[in-house]
Each structure stands twice: as structure tokens, then as C-alpha cells.
Design a protein around this motif. Structure first.
Motif, PDB file in Angstrom:
ATOM      1  N   ALA A  47       0.829  -1.211   0.000  1.00  0.00           N
ATOM      2  CA  ALA A  47       0.000   0.000   0.000  1.00  0.00           C
ATOM      3  C   ALA A  47       0.858   1.254   0.000  1.00  0.00           C
ATOM      4  O   ALA A  47       0.590   2.214  -0.735  1.00  0.00           O
ATOM      5  CB  ALA A  47      -0.936  -0.011   1.211  1.00  0.00           C
ATOM      6  N   ASP A  48       1.904   1.266   0.829  1.00  0.00           N
ATOM      7  CA  ASP A  48       2.810   2.418   0.868  1.00  0.00           C
ATOM      8  C   ASP A  48       3.452   2.654  -0.500  1.00  0.00           C
ATOM      9  O   ASP A  48       3.519   3.795  -0.980  1.00  0.00           O
ATOM     10  CB  ASP A  48       3.905   2.203   1.918  1.00  0.00           C
ATOM     11  N   ALA A  49       3.929   1.579  -1.102  1.00  0.00           N
ATOM     12  CA  ALA A  49       4.594   1.704  -2.406  1.00  0.00           C
ATOM     13  C   ALA A  49       3.617   2.190  -3.476  1.00  0.00           C
ATOM     14  O   ALA A  49       3.958   3.030  -4.312  1.00  0.00           O
ATOM     15  CB  ALA A  49       5.202   0.362  -2.816  1.00  0.00           C
ATOM     16  N   ALA A  50       2.395   1.681  -3.444  1.00  0.00           N
ATOM     17  CA  ALA A  50       1.400   2.069  -4.442  1.00  0.00           C
ATOM     18  C   ALA A  50       0.999   3.535  -4.288  1.00  0.00           C
ATOM     19  O   ALA A  50       0.864   4.262  -5.281  1.00  0.00           O
ATOM     20  CB  ALA A  50       0.171   1.173  -4.327  1.00  0.00           C
ATOM     21  N   ALA A  51       0.817   3.978  -3.055  1.00  0.00           N
ATOM     22  CA  ALA A  51       0.424   5.375  -2.821  1.00  0.00           C
ATOM     23  C   ALA A  51       1.530   6.329  -3.262  1.00  0.00           C
ATOM     24  O   ALA A  51       1.273   7.345  -3.923  1.00  0.00           O
ATOM     25  CB  ALA A  51       0.088   5.583  -1.347  1.00  0.00           C
ATOM     26  N   LEU A  52       2.770   6.023  -2.893  1.00  0.00           N
ATOM     27  CA  LEU A  52       3.893   6.872  -3.293  1.00  0.00           C
ATOM     28  C   LEU A  52       4.068   6.883  -4.811  1.00  0.00           C
ATOM     29  O   LEU A  52       4.372   7.933  -5.405  1.00  0.00           O
ATOM     30  CB  LEU A  52       5.172   6.396  -2.616  1.00  0.00           C
ATOM     31  N   ALA A  53       3.888   5.725  -5.437  1.00  0.00           N
ATOM     32  CA  ALA A  53       4.033   5.649  -6.892  1.00  0.00           C
ATOM     33  C   ALA A  53       2.984   6.512  -7.589  1.00  0.00           C
ATOM     34  O   ALA A  53       3.275   7.192  -8.579  1.00  0.00           O
ATOM     35  CB  ALA A  53       3.927   4.205  -7.358  1.00  0.00           C
ATOM     36  N   ASN A  95       0.384  -1.027 -10.742  1.00  0.00           N
ATOM     37  CA  ASN A  95       1.648  -1.648 -11.108  1.00  0.00           C
ATOM     38  C   ASN A  95       2.521  -1.914  -9.891  1.00  0.00           C
ATOM     39  O   ASN A  95       3.077  -3.011  -9.727  1.00  0.00           O
ATOM     40  CB  ASN A  95       2.384  -0.747 -12.105  1.00  0.00           C
ATOM     41  N   PHE A  96       2.645  -0.940  -8.999  1.00  0.00           N
ATOM     42  CA  PHE A  96       3.521  -1.109  -7.850  1.00  0.00           C
ATOM     43  C   PHE A  96       2.911  -2.043  -6.807  1.00  0.00           C
ATOM     44  O   PHE A  96       3.650  -2.728  -6.092  1.00  0.00           O
ATOM     45  CB  PHE A  96       3.856   0.247  -7.234  1.00  0.00           C
ATOM     46  N   ALA A  97       1.595  -2.092  -6.708  1.00  0.00           N
ATOM     47  CA  ALA A  97       0.977  -3.073  -5.822  1.00  0.00           C
ATOM     48  C   ALA A  97       1.299  -4.488  -6.310  1.00  0.00           C
ATOM     49  O   ALA A  97       1.650  -5.371  -5.515  1.00  0.00           O
ATOM     50  CB  ALA A  97      -0.526  -2.846  -5.758  1.00  0.00           C
ATOM     51  N   ALA A  98       1.205  -4.708  -7.618  1.00  0.00           N
ATOM     52  CA  ALA A  98       1.495  -6.022  -8.186  1.00  0.00           C
ATOM     53  C   ALA A  98       2.950  -6.414  -7.981  1.00  0.00           C
ATOM     54  O   ALA A  98       3.261  -7.586  -7.748  1.00  0.00           O
ATOM     55  CB  ALA A  98       1.140  -6.038  -9.672  1.00  0.00           C
ATOM     56  N   ARG A  99       3.863  -5.437  -8.066  1.00  0.00           N
ATOM     57  CA  ARG A  99       5.284  -5.736  -7.833  1.00  0.00           C
ATOM     58  C   ARG A  99       5.521  -6.255  -6.414  1.00  0.00           C
ATOM     59  O   ARG A  99       6.490  -6.975  -6.168  1.00  0.00           O
ATOM     60  CB  ARG A  99       6.122  -4.477  -8.045  1.00  0.00           C
ATOM     61  N   HIS A 101       3.334  -8.130  -4.848  1.00  0.00           N
ATOM     62  CA  HIS A 101       2.476  -9.316  -4.709  1.00  0.00           C
ATOM     63  C   HIS A 101       1.159  -8.975  -4.003  1.00  0.00           C
ATOM     64  O   HIS A 101       0.714  -9.682  -3.102  1.00  0.00           O
ATOM     65  CB  HIS A 101       3.218 -10.423  -3.939  1.00  0.00           C
ATOM     66  N   ALA A 102       0.557  -7.872  -4.458  1.00  0.00           N
ATOM     67  CA  ALA A 102      -0.727  -7.461  -3.896  1.00  0.00           C
ATOM     68  C   ALA A 102      -1.596  -6.907  -5.015  1.00  0.00           C
ATOM     69  O   ALA A 102      -1.121  -6.562  -6.105  1.00  0.00           O
ATOM     70  CB  ALA A 102      -0.524  -6.407  -2.807  1.00  0.00           C
ATOM     71  N   ASP A 103      -2.889  -6.841  -4.749  1.00  0.00           N
ATOM     72  CA  ASP A 103      -3.853  -6.262  -5.683  1.00  0.00           C
ATOM     73  C   ASP A 103      -4.333  -4.921  -5.129  1.00  0.00           C
ATOM     74  O   ASP A 103      -4.560  -4.787  -3.918  1.00  0.00           O
ATOM     75  CB  ASP A 103      -5.057  -7.186  -5.880  1.00  0.00           C
ATOM     76  N   LEU A 104      -4.499  -3.946  -6.013  1.00  0.00           N
ATOM     77  CA  LEU A 104      -5.057  -2.655  -5.608  1.00  0.00           C
ATOM     78  C   LEU A 104      -6.568  -2.801  -5.514  1.00  0.00           C
ATOM     79  O   LEU A 104      -7.240  -3.057  -6.508  1.00  0.00           O
ATOM     80  CB  LEU A 104      -4.687  -1.574  -6.621  1.00  0.00           C
ATOM     81  N   THR A 105      -7.113  -2.636  -4.333  1.00  0.00           N
ATOM     82  CA  THR A 105      -8.555  -2.804  -4.118  1.00  0.00           C
ATOM     83  C   THR A 105      -9.280  -1.492  -3.898  1.00  0.00           C
ATOM     84  O   THR A 105     -10.512  -1.474  -3.821  1.00  0.00           O
ATOM     85  CB  THR A 105      -8.806  -3.733  -2.917  1.00  0.00           C
ATOM     86  N   GLY A 106      -8.534  -0.398  -3.782  1.00  0.00           N
ATOM     87  CA  GLY A 106      -9.159   0.905  -3.607  1.00  0.00           C
ATOM     88  C   GLY A 106      -8.210   2.008  -4.031  1.00  0.00           C
ATOM     89  O   GLY A 106      -6.998   1.918  -3.800  1.00  0.00           O
ATOM     90  N   THR A 125      -3.147  -8.640  -0.191  1.00  0.00           N
ATOM     91  CA  THR A 125      -2.083  -9.518  -0.654  1.00  0.00           C
ATOM     92  C   THR A 125      -2.638 -10.610  -1.562  1.00  0.00           C
ATOM     93  O   THR A 125      -3.764 -11.083  -1.389  1.00  0.00           O
ATOM     94  CB  THR A 125      -1.348 -10.174   0.522  1.00  0.00           C
ATOM     95  N   GLN A 126      -1.830 -11.013  -2.538  1.00  0.00           N
ATOM     96  CA  GLN A 126      -2.216 -12.107  -3.419  1.00  0.00           C
ATOM     97  C   GLN A 126      -1.993 -13.459  -2.743  1.00  0.00           C
ATOM     98  O   GLN A 126      -2.454 -14.479  -3.252  1.00  0.00           O
ATOM     99  CB  GLN A 126      -1.414 -12.014  -4.720  1.00  0.00           C
ATOM    100  N   TYR A 127      -1.284 -13.471  -1.633  1.00  0.00           N
ATOM    101  CA  TYR A 127      -1.014 -14.701  -0.897  1.00  0.00           C
ATOM    102  C   TYR A 127      -1.765 -14.648   0.439  1.00  0.00           C
ATOM    103  O   TYR A 127      -2.219 -13.589   0.876  1.00  0.00           O
ATOM    104  CB  TYR A 127       0.488 -14.865  -0.655  1.00  0.00           C
ATOM    105  N   THR A 128      -1.887 -15.805   1.070  1.00  0.00           N
ATOM    106  CA  THR A 128      -2.601 -15.897   2.335  1.00  0.00           C
ATOM    107  C   THR A 128      -1.626 -16.147   3.487  1.00  0.00           C
ATOM    108  O   THR A 128      -0.433 -16.338   3.269  1.00  0.00           O
ATOM    109  CB  THR A 128      -3.627 -17.044   2.297  1.00  0.00           C
ATOM    110  N   VAL A 129      -2.173 -16.145   4.679  1.00  0.00           N
ATOM    111  CA  VAL A 129      -1.356 -16.432   5.860  1.00  0.00           C
ATOM    112  C   VAL A 129      -0.793 -17.842   5.774  1.00  0.00           C
ATOM    113  O   VAL A 129       0.346 -18.102   6.168  1.00  0.00           O
ATOM    114  CB  VAL A 129      -2.189 -16.245   7.144  1.00  0.00           C
ATOM    115  N   GLY A 130      -1.586 -18.768   5.259  1.00  0.00           N
ATOM    116  CA  GLY A 130      -1.148 -20.161   5.160  1.00  0.00           C
ATOM    117  C   GLY A 130      -1.757 -21.030   6.253  1.00  0.00           C
ATOM    118  O   GLY A 130      -2.411 -20.540   7.179  1.00  0.00           O
TER     119      GLY A 130
END
Length: 215
Positions: A47-53, A95-99, A101-106, A125-130
Motif C-alpha cells: 500500500a505504501d509503495a502504491a500510494a507513493l508511486a 503496477n507497484f501493488a502487483a510488484r 504481490h498485492a492487488d489494488l482494491t481501492g 495480498t495475493q497470498y494468504t497467511v497459510g
């Protein structure tokens, strides 16, 4: 006497087993909490990376337009409403959210104070806790929000730029002076953080705008 000691040992053994099992369960539970925290941190980083980008992309697009607006009358009132710039900023956030490993949802662009604009993004995140000892974690994704602000650091010094460079002299009946070559006008400057900077050539955008994460 020997028989009694053996009996005590036999009774204590199940207690040891229960204690070891309990400690093992606690260790696995703490591990699951750590996994959840790591997933949450991953979402926050994305989220931080996406907002700054998004803010930095907007800075690249708005920079020349803001310089033009600062050196003409009218200011920058409508500069930050450019739909194309906002669409480009959102694409950069995706783009930066995907880098990470996350999806932009808002994605929510909104004005801040004077000369400010904010971008609030949400990521998952595109991955789960497991899998873990805690039921349901194998389907649990991390999610987070972040807001970045782009802020104008400059203003036009009084008496320069688009104001026309002062008032015209009042006509008189004196004879017209001998024509002379017009002096070269001084370069237009803007004041950024208390320092005068010429706009030609265009200064670094980092000197015009600051981009930072905000609460």
C-alpha cells in the motif's frame, strides 16, 4: 517403597505429555501469529509503495503544467483536476501493488490543502497467511491502506511572472524618444522553500513538489 516410586513416575508421565503438547501448541500458535503479522506487513508495504508511486507519477505529469500556471495569472486552482493524470496515477499504483504481490482494491484521489493533493489506496495480498493451528488462516489475506500527499513547495515572487511585470507608464506630451532596442526581460523565477529558482530550464520536480506518506 520401590513399587510406590514406580507408581508416581507412571502418574507423572501423562502430565509431562500434556505439558509438552501444550507448549508445542503455544509455539505453533505464536508461529501463526507471526505469519499473520508478516502478511499484514506485506500488505502495508504494498500500500505504501502504491500510494507513493501514484503521487510521484502525478508529480511528473503536473510539474510542467504547474510551472506554467505559476507564471501566469489564475494560479493552480484547476491543475489538479486533470482526469488523465489521475488515471495514469492509478495505473502506476496498480503496477507497484502487483510488484509487491498485492492487488489494488481501492484508489481515492482527493484534494488536500492549498497546493496539496492526496492519494489513498487499499491493497490486499495475493497470498494468504497459510495453514496453521488456527482455523481459517489458509484463506486469510492481508489488507492495508496508505495515503501519500503531493505538496507544492513553490510560489511566484511578488511582482514577477504572469502579473505582466508591473504597470505601463502614463503617456505624456513629451517628444517620442529615439527608438532603442528593448532590454531582455529578466528570467522568471519561483520561490521554493525560500529560495528563488529560475523556471527556464525547468528545475527538478523534487524542488517543486514534495511527495510523502501521511496518516
Amino acid at each position: 517403597m520401590i513399587s510406590a516410586a514406580r507408581s508416581d513416575k507412571g502418574q507423572a508421565f501423562p502430565i509431562y505429555i500434556v505439558m509438552v503438547a501444550g507448549l508445542l501448541f503455544l509455539a505453533l500458535a505464536f508461529f501463526a501469529v507471526g505469519q499473520a503479522a508478516a502478511t499484514r506487513n506485506g500488505a502495508q508495504g504494498a500500500a505504501d509503495a502504491a500510494a507513493l508511486a501514484a503521487a510521484q507519477r502525478a508529480r511528473e505529469e503536473w510539474g510542467p503544467k504547474v510551472l506554467a500556471a505559476l507564471t501566469t495569472s489564475g494560479g493552480v486552482d484547476n491543475i489538479f483536476q486533470d482526469a488523465i493524470v489521475l488515471a495514469d496515477a492509478q495505473a502506476e499504483a496498480v503496477n507497484f501493488a502487483a510488484r509487491n504481490h498485492a492487488d489494488l482494491t481501492g484508489f481515492e484521489p482527493h484534494p488536500g490543502g492549498t497546493g496539496q493533493y492526496k492519494f489513498t489506496v487499499s491493497t490486499t495480498t495475493q497470498y494468504t497467511v497459510g495453514r496453521s493451528v488456527i482455523p481459517g488462516t489458509e484463506h486469510k489475506h492481508g489488507s492495508a491502506k496508505a495515503t501519500a500527499m503531493i505538496e507544492l513547495r513553490c510560489s511566484l515572487p511578488p511582482g514577477s511572472g504572469g502579473s505582466g511585470g508591473g504597470t505601463s507608464p502614463t503617456p505624456t506630451s513629451s517628444p517620442a524618444p529615439t527608438p532603442t532596442s528593448s532590454p531582455t526581460p529578466p528570467p522568471v523565477t519561483i520561490t521554493c522553500d525560500g529560495q528563488d529558482i529560475p523556471v527556464d530550464p525547468m528545475p527538478d520536480l523534487e524542488k517543486i513538489f514534495t511527495v510523502k506518506l501521511v496518516d
